[in-house]
Design an enzyme around this catalytic site. Structure first.
Site, PDB file in Angstrom:
ATOM      1  N   ASP A   1      -8.627  -5.617  -5.655  1.00  0.00           N
ATOM      2  CA  ASP A   1      -7.882  -4.241  -4.922  1.00  0.00           C
ATOM      3  C   ASP A   1      -8.222  -3.004  -5.596  1.00  0.00           C
ATOM      4  O   ASP A   1      -7.494  -2.749  -6.641  1.00  0.00           O
ATOM      5  CB  ASP A   1      -6.325  -4.401  -4.554  1.00  0.00           C
ATOM      6  CG  ASP A   1      -5.891  -3.116  -3.791  1.00  0.00           C
ATOM      7  OD1 ASP A   1      -6.777  -2.608  -3.218  1.00  0.00           O
ATOM      8  OD2 ASP A   1      -4.775  -3.128  -3.593  1.00  0.00           O
TER       9      ASP A   1
ATOM     10  N   HIS B   1      -6.045  -6.266  -1.419  1.00  0.00           N
ATOM     11  CA  HIS B   1      -4.901  -5.574  -1.021  1.00  0.00           C
ATOM     12  C   HIS B   1      -3.671  -6.238  -0.340  1.00  0.00           C
ATOM     13  O   HIS B   1      -3.679  -6.813   0.567  1.00  0.00           O
ATOM     14  CB  HIS B   1      -5.331  -4.611   0.120  1.00  0.00           C
ATOM     15  CG  HIS B   1      -4.734  -3.248   0.151  1.00  0.00           C
ATOM     16  ND1 HIS B   1      -4.384  -2.664  -0.952  1.00  0.00           N
ATOM     17  CD2 HIS B   1      -4.221  -2.384   1.199  1.00  0.00           C
ATOM     18  CE1 HIS B   1      -3.811  -1.497  -0.659  1.00  0.00           C
ATOM     19  NE2 HIS B   1      -3.752  -1.334   0.710  1.00  0.00           N
TER      20      HIS B   1
ATOM     21  N   SER C   1       1.015  -1.062   0.072  1.00  0.00           N
ATOM     22  CA  SER C   1       0.040   0.152   0.070  1.00  0.00           C
ATOM     23  C   SER C   1       0.695   1.235  -0.082  1.00  0.00           C
ATOM     24  O   SER C   1       1.713   1.335  -0.797  1.00  0.00           O
ATOM     25  CB  SER C   1      -0.880   0.136   1.131  1.00  0.00           C
ATOM     26  OG  SER C   1      -1.668   0.763   0.944  1.00  0.00           O
TER      27      SER C   1
END
EC number: 3.4.16.2
Length: 486
Positions: free
Chosen positions: A420, A445, A168
């Site tokens: 995601d 994710h 991320s």
């Protein structure tokens, strides 16, 4: 306390344990964890780029060398993101899984202004003057100095290759770290890293479209029911007892008292659907909240039927929200002020989003399941100024890190799961032979950074194997160059 040290027999007896806990238990049965594993800190300059402030702060980092070998070993360096580093450490089982194979020392570096790494202590978030040093550039410089410190102070680490890893925002930092400090890291694994979710590099509606696709593929009438729910909420709220009815039907901890509360309610619900799409993992997990396997499919079971009355639709909405907020069965009511674990640094990220990390999203209510919402930079800027006294610089990140013009860099793996929503701003096609993209079907994710699990889809198993293959090649290339130099 981090990694597997915290797990004892009483933990294994609990009814629900997540994938990383299972991995820890298997490891404890097989391996005596006797090598040095520690929670440490290092003094860092608050400002790496100026000469007028000599203040320092303690940056926390975690280190484990159970499988590290001085002969042919490596250092896997996690570029910490917007939260407590122990939390990220415990949710990055991939690094622990491959430590022995990579002969690797594991280092998890905490990002400044998060967890315990607070440059000004309790005053760190008091005003924009104290927050002025919360930037990606300063964070990368922290990581750079930490690597140099570790190589200088740990015998045997000086001439070893370092690989940056992150997921991320941490994945973005890993990629940018390789770009900005290629002499310190031989490569980077940037998982779920939306480095192009800026300015006009990608359409602002791509994010919400992917969320909608996740829900539409997880059950008939699912996304359509959620799309209908916004008007249903508006209609019910405008009726005489509507606010009270909504508060009771949704089991809200704080009742709605005025129409202005309704927009906040809808924003909270929308963020819940986004979070569910992000953590749509194939097994039980507790990354943002304790959740069942494939939580979006579980949620969509409550939206099988179309064109139900508004009151029934909202009761179904409550059941769906309850999957996310009360899977453990412990919640007595739903708190519209919370959407994720407290381990995330909400304050710090709010400031970053108002300065450098401006990542536009929008929706039209036609090609997605959300209320129409355009991207309004002036409105966004005004809100930031009201909250923090700063104005965003939306074009700075592409200016600083190159936007889509990054082909001169090398040795970065960009991995993205198709489930995601952040993959819309990620690198999903190879740029060069060494700037590689891996797209993971049925992956949410940064699923590839999580610990190996028997329920993992084949796609993520293959992805991890490929990532290790490339990282091993970087290590081999490093030692070949080192021998030639010597």
């Amino acid at each position: 306390m981090y990694g597997c040290e915290s797990w004892t027999l009483k933990n294994a007896k609990r009814r629900k344990i997540d994938a990383f806990e299972l991995w820890c238990w298997r490891r404890l049965l097989r391996v005596p964890w006797t090598a040095r594993r520690s929670n440490q800190s290092i003094l860092k300059e608050v400002d790496h780029f100026g000469f007028n402030i000599d203040r320092t702060f303690k940056q926390r980092y975690l280190i484990a060398d159970n499988y590290w070998k001085e002969d042919g070993g490596s250092v896997l360096f996690y570029t910490g993101n917007e939260g407590d580093i122990i939390w990220f450490c415990n949710n990055t089982g991939f690094m622990w899984d491959i430590a022995e194979e990579m002969k690797a020392m594991l280092v998890f570096a905490e990002h400044r202004y998060y967890g315990e790494s607070l440059p000004f202590g309790a005053d760190s978030f008091s005003d924009s003057r104290h927050l002025n040093f919360l930037t990606t550039e300063q964070a990368l410089a922290d990581f750079a100095k930490l690597i140099k410190y570790l190589k200088r102070t740990i015998p045997g680490a000086r001439n070893q290759p370092v690989i940056a890893l992150g997921g991320s925002y941490g994945g973005m930092l890993a990629a940018w770290f390789r770009m900005k400090y290629p002499h310190l890291v031989v490569g980077a694994l940037a998982s779920s890293a939306p480095i192009w979710q800026f300015n006009d590099l990608v359409p602002c509606d791509v994010f919400m479209k992917i969320v909608t696709t996740d829900f539409s593929q997880s059950g008939p009438n699912c996304s359509e029911s959620i799309r209908r729910s916004w008007d249903a909420i508006n209609r019910l709220a405008k009726k005489g007892p509507g606010l009270r009815w909504l508060s009771e039907a949704l089991h809200l901890c704080t009742p709605l008292t005025k129409l202005q509360d309704v927009q906040h309610l809808k924003d909270w619900i929308a963020e819940t659907w986004v979070n569910l799409a992000m953590v749509d993992y194939p097994y039980e997990s507790n990354f943002l909240q304790p959740l069942p396997a494939w939580p979006v499919k579980v949620v969509c079971q409550y939206f099988k039927y179309s064109n139900v009355p508004d009151t029934l639709l909202l009761r179904n909405i409550f059941q769906a929200l309850n999957v996310y907020y009360n899977y453990s069965g412990q919640a007595k009511c739903l708190n519209v002020s919370e959407t994720a674990t407290s381990s995330l640094g909400v304050q710090g990220w709010s400031y970053q989003a108002c300065t450098e990390m401006v990542m536009p999203t929008c929706s039209d209510g036609v090609d997605d399941m959300f209320e129409p919402h355009s991207w309004n930079m002036k409105e966004y800027s005004d809100d930031c100024f009201k909250q923090w006294g700063v104005r965003p610089r939306p074009s700075w990140i592409p200016t600083m890190y190159g936007g889509k013009n990054i082909s001169s860099h090398t040795n970065i793996i960009f991995s993205n799961g198709e489930l995601d929503p952040w993959s819309g701003g990620g690198v999903t096609k190879d740029i060069t032979d060494t700037l590689l993209a891996i797209v993971i079907p049925n992956g949410a994710h940064h699923l590839d950074l999580r610990a190996s699990n028997a329920l993992d889809p084949v796609s993520v198993q293959l992805t991890r194997s490929l990532e290790v293959k490339y990282m091993k090649q970087w290590v081999t290339d490093f030692y070949v160059r080192l021998r030639k130099m010597n």
